[in-house]
Scaffold this motif. Sequence first.
Motif, PDB file in Angstrom:
ATOM      1  N   LYS A  95       0.962  -1.226  -0.001  1.00 19.72           N
ATOM      2  CA  LYS A  95      -0.024   0.001   0.137  1.00 19.72           C
ATOM      3  C   LYS A  95       1.008   1.221  -0.031  1.00 19.72           C
ATOM      4  N   GLY A 110      -3.521   3.021   3.000  1.00 21.76           N
ATOM      5  CA  GLY A 110      -4.385   1.989   2.778  1.00 21.76           C
ATOM      6  C   GLY A 110      -5.590   2.246   2.078  1.00 21.76           C
ATOM      7  N   ALA A 153      -4.891   2.566  -1.594  1.00 25.51           N
ATOM      8  CA  ALA A 153      -4.639   1.168  -2.078  1.00 25.51           C
ATOM      9  C   ALA A 153      -6.108   0.585  -2.557  1.00 25.51           C
TER      10      ALA A 153
END
Length: 242
Positions: free
Chosen positions: A160, A189, A192
């Motif tokens: 990520k 995150g 991602a």
Amino acid sequence: MSPIGTATAPGPGDLRAVLFDMDGTLVETEQYWGEAMFELAAALGGRMSPGARAATVGSSMRRSMAILHADLGVVRTEEQLLADARWVEERTAQLMAGGISWCPGARELLTEVRAAGLRAAVVTTTPRRVAEFVLATIRADLGGDPFDVTVCGDEVPARKPDPAPYRRAMAALDVGPGECVVIEDSQSGIAAGLAAGAAVLGVPNVQDVAPAARLTLRKSLVDVDVPVLAGLLAPVGADRPE
């Protein structure tokens, strides 16, 4: 390894899977990573700033060490950087061994996800050998394995904010991005999950997170349930949960 819950076959376009980040999303372990990095900073003769610490949340260990070293103004060789990263991982594992607690609402949501027959995955930047401390605690607390798939940071070609970890989990679950909700606490995150094509529920704690399309922000997972997650798959322009 048999996940808890029962499997069902949702209709086309329904929510079929929930992909959870681990540290700071499911369990209160981010403070352990922070404590280990503050200890390393002291050992290197400095003090890590709160801003630098916040910037490391959700990052790979390599990037976290680069942030820490830059914050302290120290120059480390590649070998020393790897040694520092290994030390932080080992120290964090030691701290985790003292006890791990759930993030507010996380246990209830994970239990409901499995009871509803949805597939579940953990997608974490944490390396497998450290993640297993947390996963073992979760399994013991729930009396079984709630995850169909676990993807750790040392098992993917890119970490990520690259979408590779979430794409791997989706492939392993045999679900498409439009059938998933990703739950994350960090900017990397969240990036991602969005890049992987999923709707994302963000529950930031340490970091500030900027609004984005397909991102819904909440203060915690308290009162988040399966209908709330399913509502995040609503088409753009439709009413979505706040």
